[in-house]
Structure formats: C-alpha cells, structure tokens
Enzyme design. Structure first.
Site, mmCIF file in Angstrom:
data_model
loop_
_atom_site.group_PDB
_atom_site.id
_atom_site.type_symbol
_atom_site.label_atom_id
_atom_site.label_comp_id
_atom_site.label_asym_id
_atom_site.label_seq_id
_atom_site.Cartn_x
_atom_site.Cartn_y
_atom_site.Cartn_z
ATOM 1 N N HIS A 169 39.949 59.797 43.438
ATOM 2 C CA HIS A 169 40.386 58.885 44.449
ATOM 3 C C HIS A 169 39.905 59.308 45.718
ATOM 4 C CE1 HIS A 169 43.631 56.819 47.031
ATOM 5 N NE2 HIS A 169 43.072 57.672 47.704
ATOM 6 N N GLU A 170 39.631 60.735 46.172
ATOM 7 C CA GLU A 170 39.035 61.158 47.219
ATOM 8 C C GLU A 170 37.502 60.892 47.189
ATOM 9 O OE1 GLU A 170 40.706 61.534 49.837
ATOM 10 O OE2 GLU A 170 42.804 61.684 48.657
ATOM 11 N N HIS A 177 36.767 57.571 48.331
ATOM 12 C CA HIS A 177 36.628 57.301 49.745
ATOM 13 C C HIS A 177 35.472 57.640 50.022
ATOM 14 C CE1 HIS A 177 40.769 55.976 50.367
ATOM 15 N NE2 HIS A 177 41.236 57.090 50.354
ATOM 16 N N GLU A 202 42.913 52.026 50.019
ATOM 17 C CA GLU A 202 43.634 52.825 49.185
ATOM 18 C C GLU A 202 43.651 52.210 47.968
ATOM 19 O OE1 GLU A 202 44.796 56.014 49.745
ATOM 20 O OE2 GLU A 202 43.794 55.543 51.712
#
Lengths: 361, 182
Positions: A201-202, A205, A279
């Site tokens: 997930h990071e 980003h 998100e």
C-alpha cells in the site's frame, strides 16, 4: 461519449454507467458490477481469510487504479482553482485582483518550496522515526525490498516509530528519495503477509506520487488559510484598498470576510477527498503488487482492534498515514471531513477484489 | 500558408521521437526486469549452502531432504536453456519447502537465531524471485500493449520491436499451497 450515465441515489451525482460506487459520496450502487469483475466465485463467505487468489482479474486492479487517478487529478485541479479564486476574491475586495492573485501565488511558491525540499525530514522528526537497521529489522527490510522489486521502484529508506499502535506512512517528493515508516506495534502484531500488504500500500503511494500530491495539497490548503488569516487581520491590503478610492465599503468587506471564513473550510473538504480517493487507489495498487488483497484486508482488521495511534499525531500530517491516527473507528468515516475511507469499507473492497463476500463496494 | 505543412511535419517528427523513445524505455525495462530475476536466483544459490551448513548437524535423520536440496541447487545452476532452468528452479523451490517443513519439526532448530535469520532470508529471496517474475510479466504486458496498439504499432513494426514472451509458471508450482513460515 453518448452512454447513459448512472445517477447516484444518495447525492445525485452523475457516474459512469459501469460504476459500482459513486464518484462523489462513495455510496455503493445496487448493481452486479463488482461481482462480475471478481468472477462471481462461489464458496467464499464474508470474514473468510484464506488466501483464495485464483482468478483475481487484473482488469479490476487497473480499472480501480485509473479511475482513482482520474478523480484525484480533477480534485487537485479544483483545489488549485479555488486557491486562485480566493486570492482574486480577496484582492478584488481591496481593489486589485492582480495583487491578490500574485500574493497568493508567491505565498504558495514559498510554502511549496519548503514542503518540497524539507517536507520528508519535517514529517520524520515530528513522528520521532529512526532508521531501521538490517539486523534488528530483518523481516521489515526484506518485505520492503520485495515490494520495491514488485513495483519496479528504487528501494526506499525504511524508518520505525516507537508506538504500540499499528500504522505506517510513506513520504518523499519522488520515488528516488522516498521513505516508508512503520510503528513498532505494526511489526509486533502483523504477520508477514499482512506486513507485505501494508508495505505494498505504501509503495503504491510512492509509485503514484501520492506523497508529492499530499504535500502539495497540504501546502495549498495551508496557504489559503494563511491568506484568509491575513485578510481578516487586514495587514498588507488595507492601506492600498483605501487609497484606491474607498472600495473597501461594507458590502465588499462582508463578502471578503465570508470568503475568508469559507475558504479554508472548502479547501479542507477538498484536501480530505483527495486523500480518500488515494487511499482506495493505494489499496488497489498495493493488492496488485502483492496479488493478495486479503493480506491487506486482514492488516486493516487488526488495526481496527488494536488502534492506530502514532507518536506526534496531529491534524497536519494525518492524511499521510495508512489509517488515520486521529479518528476513532466507530466514526462514520464516509463523512465529508475524513481523510480516510472507513476501514470497514476498505476491507470490503479488498475482499471483493479477491472474490470473497458480497459486491458491497 | 506555407507554415501549415511545416507545423504538421514538426508535430509528426515530435510524435515519432516520443513514441520511439517510449518503446525503447519499455523494452529496456522488461529486459532489465529479466536480469533482476537472475540476480535473485543467484542470491538463492548463495544462501542455500549456508543454511545446509547450519542445519545439517541437527538433522542427522533427515539427510535425504538435505541431499535433495543440494542436488536440486546443482541442477538449477547447471541447467541450460529457459525451459530446463525453469523446471530445475521449480524442483529447487519444492525441495526447499520440504526442508522448511522438516525444520518445523525440530524445536531447537527453530529456536536457533542463525537458522531463523537464514530462513527469513531464504523466504524473502523466494518472494523476491516471484515478485521479480511478476514485475517482468507486468513489464512485458505494458510493452506488448504498446507495440500492439494504434498508432504506436506502426513505429513498432517499422523498427522491429518484437513481441516479448511472458514467464510461465510450471503446473507443479501452481498446485502447491503457500506455507506461512512465521
């Protein structure tokens, strides 16, 4: 395009005919959209966490990703326009649109430069993060390497924050200078698969340059607030406006005050929704990297139980985090002011990607 | 109105240069991705002797498993050709999995710091291998999409950008469930 769009029953916004949830308010549509994408497999019940991953269609990851990118760009544009408009509005109240816009842009440039060049280190020091070393954080570093390979990005620097809460964030103006930071609570409580989900997930980003977007959005919102503040105190404009022929009469002054009050408010809402879109996007891309949406889903479930507190938590950096450290999970996080979508909704969407549960998304 | 064709020509050349460069970048990306797989495979070859060295004293009754790992490693290193190597790598992966399964049965092995660290390294390397393959396939897809879609397919065919091959996983490794080593 001449396709018939879908109208959201909740807020009335127009949507793409294939949409399964509303672009504007995240309300889900009563449709078969997601189950079609997820292959409509049988045998999965909600709450089941076995890694059933066969047949996850790549298309759904890419579709979710491109849709989120599109929406975020639109919001970002709107935020920038409203920033200029506030500058112009305040300027006109005091006699010169040009000066208002110019001042707004100058302030923006200063703040943007600070955020751009010093942003990461400021955030790191606020949250007391220290660099993770090879020997004590072997698994963490390995998982970060795995995800950097999966995403084809350079290896980011890895940091650890001392806290029992489960949380993580990514920062950095470009992938070459990126970093990820996680809490010690996250390392203690998550297993390898869940950790992979969070790091994926990071990395998402970082790959989609959300980390840059976040800084820019924070700066834009910050400068609108600053501008409005200056207006309310009347510091640089007052003299000029009065010298320019008494244009600062009661009506325009009232309008100006209204603008100044509403501006930060509107900007804030926009910043929040940028963040919420991103998100979902990062969840989708992260799942695409690990090919395992359920790892991330189960990490989110653990956070819902253990909490997401981090040292130095504050309103200025809340939108950077994996889950918002300041919000309580019982809150209805779909409300306009939240930086993150509700954890529940994120879990449901991830499960839908793995073909488990209903097409609630 | 002599400048209209001039602008068109400049636009065309610009489009050509940009598209060509994108194709080159994508081709280099998937080629580099292929080499990243080799880097991780090499790392696995290097780690295996260390692990075998540490566990062999404890595992007097499991010599067979160890021998299988060592043989599989040798076969994978010496395999020639993509197909044969792919098969040999799969055998190696399987033999490592059975070794890890055996380690689970020995409490003193599981408690050993060195073993734990090596096991973590090998697990990570296994993951890196599969993520590197995944990234290779993702890169191939992006590249193939580009050389097949209009209009960049024109430049691709003129300059001989050929289709890239996906990495295919053998049936045997598709059937094996993932073991959680924590």
């Amino acid at each position: 395009m001449v396709v018939a769009g879908k109208t959201c029953p909740g807020c009335g916004a127009g949507n793409h005919p294939d949409a399964v949830f509303c672009n504007l308010c995240q309300e889900s549509f009563p449709s078969d959209g997601m189950s079609r994408l997820a292959g409509n497999r049988t045998g999965g019940a909600p709450g089941q966490t076995a890694p059933l991953l066969r047949g996850v269609p790549m298309l759904s990851f890419y579709e979710a990703a491109s849709r989120n990118v599109r929406m975020s760009r639109l919001l970002f544009l709107a935020l920038f326009s409203s920033f200029l408009a506030v500058g112009a509005g305040i300027g006109s109240t005091f006699g010169s649109v040009g000066y208002g816009v110019a001042l707004a842009l100058i302030l923006y440039a200063i703040l943007a430069a600070t955020a751009y060049f010093r942003g990461s280190s400021i955030v790191l020091s606020i949250h007391g993060a220290r660099e993770a070393d090879r020997s004590t954080h072997q698994t963490l570093r390995n998982v970060v390497e795995e995800m950097s390979i999966a995403s084809g990005l350079p290896l980011p620097r890895v940091f650890v924050m001392e806290s029992p809460g489960i949380n993580a964030f990514a920062a950095g103006r470009n992938p070459e200078e990126a970093l990820v930071a996680v809490t010690t609570g996250l390392l203690d409580r998550l297993n390898r698969e869940e950790l992979q989900g969070v790091i994926g997930h990071e990395m998402a980003h970082i790959r989609s340059r959300d980390t840059l977007y976040y800084i820019c959005a924070a700066v834009l919102v910050g400068s609108i607030a600053l501008l409005a503040d200056m207006f309310l105190r009347g510091a640089p404009f007052r003299g000029r406006g009065q010298a320019g022929g008494g244009r600062g009469n009661a009506a325009t002054f009232g309008l100006g005050i209204l603008l100044a009050i509403l501006a930060p408010f509107a900007a804030r809402i926009l910043q929040m929704s940028i963040s919420r879109q991103r998100e979902y996007h990062a969840d989708a891309v992260g799942a695409q990297l690990t090919r395992n949406p359920l790892g991330l889903a189960s990490a989110l479930e653990k956070i819902a139980q253990a909490g997401a507190r981090v040292p130095g938590e504050n309103r200025g950096t809340q939108h950077l985090f994996f889950v918002n450290p300041l919000r309580h999970f019982a809150d209805d996080a779909s409300a306009l002011f939240s930086t993150h979508p509700s954890t529940d909704l994120r879990i449901k969407r991830l499960k839908a990607m793995a073909g488990i549960g209903e097409a609630v998304v | 109105m002599a400048w209209i064709p001039a602008i068109l020509a400049v636009g065309l050349v610009g489009w050509f240069v940009l598209t060509y460069n994108v194709l080159v970048r994508l081709r280099n990306q998937f080629r580099n991705a292929w080499h990243q797989i080799d880097v991780q495979l090499k790392r696995r070859y290097d780690l295996i002797p260390n692990l075998v060295e540490v566990v062999k004293d404890y595992m007097a009754y499991e010599q067979e498993t160890l021998t299988r790992v060592i043989e599989a490693r040798g076969a994978a290193i010496s395999a020639k050709g993509a197909g044969a190597q792919g098969k040999a790598e799969n055998v190696l992966t399987e033999s490592l999995k059975s070794l890890f399964a055996v380690v689970e049965k020995y409490p003193e092995l599981k408690a050993n710091q060195n073993v734990a660290a090596l096991q973590e390294e090998l697990t990570a390397t296994e993951n890196k291998i599969s993520f590197a393959r995944q990234f290779y396939n993702d890169s191939v897809m992006t590249y193939n999409n580009r050389i097949q879609s209009i209009p960049s397919n024109i430049i691709a065919s003129v300059f001989d950008f050929s289709q890239a091959e996906y990495f295919e996983v053998g049936e045997e490794s598709r059937a094996v469930p993932r073991a959680d080593l924590r």
